[in-house]
Write an enzyme that holds these catalytic residues in place. Structure first.
Site, short mmCIF file in Angstrom:
data_model
loop_
_atom_site.label_atom_id
_atom_site.label_comp_id
_atom_site.label_asym_id
_atom_site.label_seq_id
_atom_site.Cartn_x
_atom_site.Cartn_y
_atom_site.Cartn_z
N GLY A 125 0.81 -1.21 0.00
CA GLY A 125 0.00 0.00 0.00
C GLY A 125 0.84 1.25 0.00
N GLY B 211 -0.75 2.73 6.94
CA GLY B 211 -1.01 1.96 8.15
C GLY B 211 -0.60 0.50 8.09
N THR C 5 2.29 -0.98 9.11
CA THR C 5 2.88 -1.40 10.38
C THR C 5 1.83 -1.48 11.48
OG1 THR C 5 4.99 -0.38 9.74
CG2 THR C 5 4.66 -0.86 12.08
N GLU D 127 -9.54 33.47 -10.44
CA GLU D 127 -10.16 32.56 -9.47
C GLU D 127 -11.67 32.67 -9.48
OE1 GLU D 127 -8.48 30.27 -8.17
OE2 GLU D 127 -6.53 31.07 -8.78
N GLY E 59 2.49 5.37 4.53
CA GLY E 59 1.67 6.06 5.53
C GLY E 59 0.25 5.57 5.61
#
Length: 616
Positions: free
Chosen positions: A219, A224, A226, A443, A222
């Site tokens: 994956g 998850g 671990t 914008e 960061g």
């Protein structure tokens, strides 16, 4: 007899080591206490007392006078120094390394006249720092034995599989549970049978079921991996042994293989347990190279394969490996019977991101209403670790500003900084009034087109500088989008073109501010034509199905031409839309110049005012 030897293998090895050490000690004793031969006692004494001679330095002229007058009673010579003792007990030294020939002639003349006793000395040096002085006091024979012993001891310590950079440690019964892991529901569901097996391996063996010996968690960084591995051990209530793929590598050949064996020996001793190898792709792939590094890497992977094959159904050991790219693993590792299952950990969707913001916000002091749903919409594409970092960064910002608690504003500012870069105070840098007006027009064009075409939820429109962006129109979606229709893609292209079209409509020319918009528009239009079958000329055809060698620019020229025509067609529609909404465009531009940042409700107010103006 053989069984008895195997049973007492450790005792035999320890006894052999003890005998070898005893023999080495006896040899060292005889070496140290062997009598010195052919050495004059005064020479030995002068070497031992050399620090007292090095307290005073004299020149060669003084030595010559003392030798010729008979005042010098003893002279010790080394390659660099002469140690001199006189009749009145005075001691000093003379440097002779640069004048060795002259010193020799001088001493010859002194001998002819019945001069001092002259001795040959071993290497003597002036006293240095305490450590070097202590080393010089040691007997050379001691040093010759001590240094090899130190080197051997250091080598053995480094090569020990349980020490050094490759060390691992078991964490007894982690407290992490599946309920603590948010955003990887499919992976958690896929690992439920692993947890059940670890709780009762014998039950699986009775049914003849063979659980996976290894599972690869693949994956985004960061996401998850671990934490999920720890949750597997935590829910099963078993020990957790963790290390990384690079821990098997070492500068000494053979150490990596020993660490693999040591790891699985520890796992068998603590079974049932979970062995977690983070960044397992650090092992690499086996190759046919003959270099020492490649050969050692091949041996490490082979040792790991052998250990995985050695698991029995009742062993109660499961190996979890984590990687960002499963294609970097050796094919033999991920075949059936080894790492025979791959669990993909995807990025969290909007609902899971909302829960993540709520979870991490509990660890900080908050105040006021917190709209986690709005934060989750903006945080599209962020992994759980980044969301946790955003909440922590918001707490740091609140502490820096002296705020009593973290508010929605702190969270929004840090989330925008994570997405767009730049400091939260970067927007206050001065801009030329003409540039400021152009940015506001640009914008406002994005926002009006996005709202009119229903591209998504307009969170905010800003003309404050953030990172490389001179302004921003933040458009999100309340639910994750997995598929897009042709109309939805055309609407998004229209939104991206809205800023450039607004500049051309209001200011009569365009600027370089639309460069990134055009880059994204061109990519989307080209993919619509070449991959998604949305082109009028090419029709339902995808260039992605062609071999690489056939994807030349000549073959793609037709697709480029059709993509350009598609962009021009959507640009014309966008121009007509902004002409019809010109009052709303001008009103939103004025609001931006006044307030610099407005939310989506202001865009709705401007469009409502436009409808009233048209009706009037």
């Amino acid at each position: 007899m053989i069984d008895a030897l195997l049973k007492h293998k450790k005792r035999i090895v320890r006894g052999s080591i003890a005998v070898a050490l005893l023999a080495f000690a006896v040899l060292a004793w005889f070496t140290l206490h062997a009598p010195e031969r052919a050495r004059h006692p005064q020479a030995v004494a002068m070497e031992a007392e050399s620090p007292s001679y090095f307290a005073v330095e004299r020149d060669l002229t003084t030595l010559a006078q003392h030798v010729q007058s008979g005042a010098a009673t003893a002279v010790g010579l080394s390659t660099d120094y002469a140690l001199v003792r006189t009749q009145d007990g005075t001691r000093y030294y003379v440097r002779i390394d640069a004048q060795l020939g002259l010193a020799t002639e001088l001493l010859k003349a002194g001998l002819a006249a019945g001069g001092p006793d002259i001795f040959a000395l071993e290497s003597v040096q002036p006293p240095g720092p305490p450590l070097s002085a202590f080393a010089r006091k040691l007997d050379p024979a001691w040093l010759s034995l001590l240094l090899p012993l130190l080197l051997i001891g250091l080598l053995l310590y480094t090569m020990h599989p349980g020490r050094g950079p490759g060390a691992f440690r078991a964490v007894s019964r982690p407290s992490t549970r599946f309920s603590d892991v948010i955003g990887v529901e499919e992976a958690k569901e896929a690992l439920q049978d692993i947890v059940a097996y670890l709780r009762n391996p014998a039950k699986f063996a009775e049914l003849g079921a063979k659980p996976p010996r290894g599972v690869i968690l693949e994956g985004h960084f960061g996401c998850g991996k671990t934490l999920l591995a720890r949750a597997v051990a935590g829910d099963a209530g078993v020990p957790f042994i963790a290390l990384s793929g690079s821990d098997f590598s070492d500068m000494f050949l053979g150490v990596g293989v020993r660490r693999v064996k040591k790891l699985f020996a520890a796992a068998r001793a603590q079974a049932p347990c979970v062995v977690f190898i983070d960044e397992i792709d650090g092992l690499g792939k086996r190759s046919g190279g003959a270099s020492a590094g490649e050969t050692e890497n091949n041996r490490i992977i082979n040792a790991l394969l052998v250990e995985l094959d050695g698991f029995a159904p009742t062993s109660g050991i499961v190996v979890l490996g984590a990687t960002n790219n499963v294609h970097n693993l050796d094919p033999a590792l991920i075949r059936a019977g080894r790492f025979d299952r791959i669990c993909n950990l995807g990025l969290p969707d909007v609902d899971e991101r909302e829960r993540l913001f709520e979870l991490h916000s509990r660890s900080v002091r908050t105040a006021g209403p917190l709209n986690f749903r709005q934060l989750a919409r903006v945080a599209s594409g962020l992994p759980p670790a980044t969301i946790a970092n955003v909440v922590n960064a918001a707490a740091l910002m609140a502490a820096k500003e002296g705020a009593p608690a973290v508010t929605q504003t702190h969270l929004q500012r840090m989330l925008e900084q994570q997405l767009m870069g730049g400091s939260s105070d970067a927007g206050h840098s001065a801009l030329d009034p003409r540039e400021r007006n152009r940015i506001a027009v640009h914008e406002a064009g994005h926002a009006i087109v996005a709202r009119a075409l229903g591209v998504g939820v307009i969170e905010k429109v800003s003309i404050l500088k953030r990172g490389r962006a001179l302004g921003a129109t933040l458009v999100t979606n309340d639910q994750e989008i997995h598929l897009q229709s042709q109309a939805e893609m055309r609407a998004r292209i229209g939104m991206l073109l809205g800023g450039r079209v607004a500049e051309l409509l209001v200011l009569k020319d365009v600027s370089t501010g639309a460069a990134n918009d055009l880059e994204r528009v061109s990519n989307m239009a080209y993919r619509m034509v070449t991959e998604f079958g949305f082109g009028k000329q090419l029709g339902p055809f995808s260039y992605a199905g062609l071999p690489e060698r056939d994807r030349s620019l000549a073959n793609c020229q037709e697709a480029i031409t059709e993509a350009r025509e598609l962009i021009r067609e959507i640009e014309g529609e966008c121009t007509a839309l902004l002409r019809a909404k010109r009052p709303a465009l001008d009103l939103l531009t004025a609001r931006l110049l006044e307030h610099e940042t407005v939310d989506g409700a202001v865009v709705d107010v401007c469009l409502a005012a436009n409808e009233l103006a048209v009706a009037a």
